[in-house]
Write a protein that holds these residues in place. Structure first.
Motif, PDB file in Angstrom:
ATOM      1  N   LEU A  43      73.193  58.288 103.909  1.00 19.69           N
ATOM      2  CA  LEU A  43      72.414  59.446 103.474  1.00 19.69           C
ATOM      3  C   LEU A  43      72.582  60.607 104.449  1.00 19.69           C
ATOM      4  O   LEU A  43      72.809  61.746 104.040  1.00 19.69           O
ATOM      5  CB  LEU A  43      70.937  59.078 103.347  1.00 19.69           C
ATOM      6  CG  LEU A  43      70.000  60.222 102.971  1.00 19.69           C
ATOM      7  CD1 LEU A  43      70.396  60.811 101.622  1.00 19.69           C
ATOM      8  CD2 LEU A  43      68.559  59.735 102.960  1.00 19.69           C
ATOM      9  N   TYR A  44      72.499  60.333 105.735  1.00 16.20           N
ATOM     10  CA  TYR A  44      72.686  61.377 106.737  1.00 16.20           C
ATOM     11  C   TYR A  44      74.048  62.052 106.561  1.00 16.20           C
ATOM     12  O   TYR A  44      74.152  63.275 106.563  1.00 16.20           O
ATOM     13  CB  TYR A  44      72.571  60.784 108.148  1.00 16.20           C
ATOM     14  CG  TYR A  44      72.956  61.757 109.226  1.00 16.20           C
ATOM     15  CD1 TYR A  44      72.047  62.710 109.674  1.00 16.20           C
ATOM     16  CD2 TYR A  44      74.231  61.744 109.777  1.00 16.20           C
ATOM     17  CE1 TYR A  44      72.394  63.631 110.644  1.00 16.20           C
ATOM     18  CE2 TYR A  44      74.593  62.661 110.750  1.00 16.20           C
ATOM     19  CZ  TYR A  44      73.672  63.594 111.185  1.00 16.20           C
ATOM     20  OH  TYR A  44      74.036  64.499 112.145  1.00 16.20           O
ATOM     21  N   ARG A  45      75.073  61.267 106.378  1.00 14.65           N
ATOM     22  CA  ARG A  45      76.425  61.826 106.276  1.00 14.65           C
ATOM     23  C   ARG A  45      76.631  62.621 104.986  1.00 14.65           C
ATOM     24  O   ARG A  45      77.313  63.636 104.971  1.00 14.65           O
ATOM     25  CB  ARG A  45      77.457  60.725 106.409  1.00 14.65           C
ATOM     26  CG  ARG A  45      77.348  60.125 107.807  1.00 14.65           C
ATOM     27  CD  ARG A  45      78.573  59.527 108.282  1.00 14.65           C
ATOM     28  NE  ARG A  45      78.349  59.072 109.658  1.00 14.65           N
ATOM     29  CZ  ARG A  45      79.179  58.373 110.330  1.00 14.65           C
ATOM     30  NH1 ARG A  45      80.323  58.021 109.783  1.00 14.65           N
ATOM     31  NH2 ARG A  45      78.917  58.014 111.551  1.00 14.65           N
ATOM     32  N   VAL A  46      76.041  62.158 103.891  1.00 13.94           N
ATOM     33  CA  VAL A  46      76.188  62.878 102.622  1.00 13.94           C
ATOM     34  C   VAL A  46      75.408  64.189 102.652  1.00 13.94           C
ATOM     35  O   VAL A  46      75.904  65.224 102.194  1.00 13.94           O
ATOM     36  CB  VAL A  46      75.783  61.981 101.430  1.00 13.94           C
ATOM     37  CG1 VAL A  46      75.676  62.783 100.145  1.00 13.94           C
ATOM     38  CG2 VAL A  46      76.798  60.856 101.265  1.00 13.94           C
TER      39      VAL A  46
ATOM     40  N   THR B  87      70.625  59.860  95.019  1.00 12.76           N
ATOM     41  CA  THR B  87      69.662  58.802  94.711  1.00 12.76           C
ATOM     42  C   THR B  87      70.151  57.514  95.350  1.00 12.76           C
ATOM     43  O   THR B  87      71.329  57.167  95.227  1.00 12.76           O
ATOM     44  CB  THR B  87      69.552  58.595  93.186  1.00 12.76           C
ATOM     45  OG1 THR B  87      69.290  59.854  92.570  1.00 12.76           O
ATOM     46  CG2 THR B  87      68.450  57.624  92.842  1.00 12.76           C
ATOM     47  N   LEU B  88      69.245  56.820  96.056  1.00  9.32           N
ATOM     48  CA  LEU B  88      69.633  55.543  96.627  1.00  9.32           C
ATOM     49  C   LEU B  88      68.442  54.607  96.645  1.00  9.32           C
ATOM     50  O   LEU B  88      67.297  55.032  96.657  1.00  9.32           O
ATOM     51  CB  LEU B  88      70.261  55.692  98.006  1.00  9.32           C
ATOM     52  CG  LEU B  88      69.446  56.211  99.151  1.00  9.32           C
ATOM     53  CD1 LEU B  88      70.170  55.924 100.452  1.00  9.32           C
ATOM     54  CD2 LEU B  88      69.268  57.706  99.034  1.00  9.32           C
ATOM     55  N   PRO B  89      68.703  53.289  96.576  1.00 13.68           N
ATOM     56  CA  PRO B  89      67.613  52.331  96.450  1.00 13.68           C
ATOM     57  C   PRO B  89      66.788  52.200  97.726  1.00 13.68           C
ATOM     58  O   PRO B  89      67.330  52.222  98.827  1.00 13.68           O
ATOM     59  CB  PRO B  89      68.328  51.012  96.127  1.00 13.68           C
ATOM     60  CG  PRO B  89      69.734  51.197  96.555  1.00 13.68           C
ATOM     61  CD  PRO B  89      70.023  52.664  96.540  1.00 13.68           C
ATOM     62  N   LEU B  90      65.485  52.091  97.530  1.00 16.64           N
ATOM     63  CA  LEU B  90      64.576  51.812  98.633  1.00 16.64           C
ATOM     64  C   LEU B  90      64.601  50.327  98.956  1.00 16.64           C
ATOM     65  O   LEU B  90      64.855  49.496  98.081  1.00 16.64           O
ATOM     66  CB  LEU B  90      63.138  52.225  98.258  1.00 16.64           C
ATOM     67  CG  LEU B  90      62.906  53.723  98.087  1.00 16.64           C
ATOM     68  CD1 LEU B  90      61.532  53.952  97.478  1.00 16.64           C
ATOM     69  CD2 LEU B  90      63.027  54.433  99.417  1.00 16.64           C
ATOM     70  N   GLU B  91      64.309  49.992 100.194  1.00 16.02           N
ATOM     71  CA  GLU B  91      64.175  48.594 100.579  1.00 16.02           C
ATOM     72  C   GLU B  91      62.856  48.068 100.004  1.00 16.02           C
ATOM     73  O   GLU B  91      61.874  48.807  99.941  1.00 16.02           O
ATOM     74  CB  GLU B  91      64.113  48.487 102.121  1.00 16.02           C
ATOM     75  CG  GLU B  91      65.441  48.735 102.793  1.00 16.02           C
ATOM     76  CD  GLU B  91      66.378  47.551 102.653  1.00 16.02           C
ATOM     77  OE1 GLU B  91      66.132  46.524 103.293  1.00 16.02           O
ATOM     78  OE2 GLU B  91      67.349  47.686 101.892  1.00 16.02           O
TER      79      GLU B  91
ATOM     80  N   ARG C  65      61.496  53.290 102.738  1.00 16.45           N
ATOM     81  CA  ARG C  65      62.269  52.397 103.600  1.00 16.45           C
ATOM     82  C   ARG C  65      63.673  52.275 103.052  1.00 16.45           C
ATOM     83  O   ARG C  65      63.873  51.925 101.894  1.00 16.45           O
ATOM     84  CB  ARG C  65      61.629  51.007 103.640  1.00 16.45           C
ATOM     85  CG  ARG C  65      60.246  50.994 104.203  1.00 16.45           C
ATOM     86  CD  ARG C  65      60.303  50.970 105.708  1.00 16.45           C
ATOM     87  NE  ARG C  65      58.949  50.872 106.214  1.00 16.45           N
ATOM     88  CZ  ARG C  65      58.516  51.570 107.237  1.00 16.45           C
ATOM     89  NH1 ARG C  65      59.312  52.377 107.872  1.00 16.45           N
ATOM     90  NH2 ARG C  65      57.284  51.434 107.638  1.00 16.45           N
ATOM     91  N   LEU C  66      64.656  52.569 103.918  1.00 13.30           N
ATOM     92  CA  LEU C  66      66.062  52.451 103.556  1.00 13.30           C
ATOM     93  C   LEU C  66      66.719  51.473 104.507  1.00 13.30           C
ATOM     94  O   LEU C  66      66.307  51.341 105.662  1.00 13.30           O
ATOM     95  CB  LEU C  66      66.763  53.805 103.676  1.00 13.30           C
ATOM     96  CG  LEU C  66      66.211  54.946 102.833  1.00 13.30           C
ATOM     97  CD1 LEU C  66      66.882  56.255 103.233  1.00 13.30           C
ATOM     98  CD2 LEU C  66      66.421  54.669 101.364  1.00 13.30           C
ATOM     99  N   SER C  67      67.765  50.813 104.042  1.00 11.29           N
ATOM    100  CA  SER C  67      68.530  49.964 104.948  1.00 11.29           C
ATOM    101  C   SER C  67      69.193  50.865 105.988  1.00 11.29           C
ATOM    102  O   SER C  67      69.370  52.066 105.770  1.00 11.29           O
ATOM    103  CB  SER C  67      69.594  49.177 104.175  1.00 11.29           C
ATOM    104  OG  SER C  67      70.617  50.051 103.730  1.00 11.29           O
TER     105      SER C  67
END
Length: 110
Positions: A16-19, A103-107, A7-9
């Motif tokens: 993420l899509y853009r990167v 890498t990005l934080p999950l909700e 789950r992502l915000s």
């Protein structure tokens, strides 16, 4: 992996899509790759996305030390991820391809 754990915000999803799109665009424009892979997997509290290619690669240290115009895409990817609490790390070796780790934080679940 368990999709329900990933789950992502909404802001993180867009970033993420853009990167990933920027990483793939870089591959098309510069890498001359035969193979590309995009993998997404949850970790403990983060999502890890790996974009890898078998292209020509480049010297990351030289690229990051060069003029801003030459590293604008990489800086933009890093800034976009930082805005949602994530990170981008690019590893590349000339002649061996490139791997971009996002890498990005999950909700929190619940």
């Amino acid at each position: 992996y368990d999709e329900d754990r990933l789950r992502l915000s909404s802001d993180a999803e867009v970033a993420l899509y853009r990167v990933v799109n920027a990483a793939l665009t870089n591959i098309v424009q510069h890498a001359r790759a035969s193979n590309v892979s995009v993998n997404l997997q949850p970790q403990d509290t983060d999502a890890l996305v790996m974009v890898e290619d078998d292209g020509v690669g480049f010297d990351t240290e030289a690229a990051m030390a060069g003029p801003v115009e030459a590293r604008f895409g990489l800086l933009g990817m890093q800034e976009r991820m930082a805005s949602v609490g994530g990170r981008v790390n690019v590893e590349s070796t000339p002649g061996e391809g490139t791997a971009t780790f996002i890498t990005l934080p999950l909700e929190p679940e619940g």
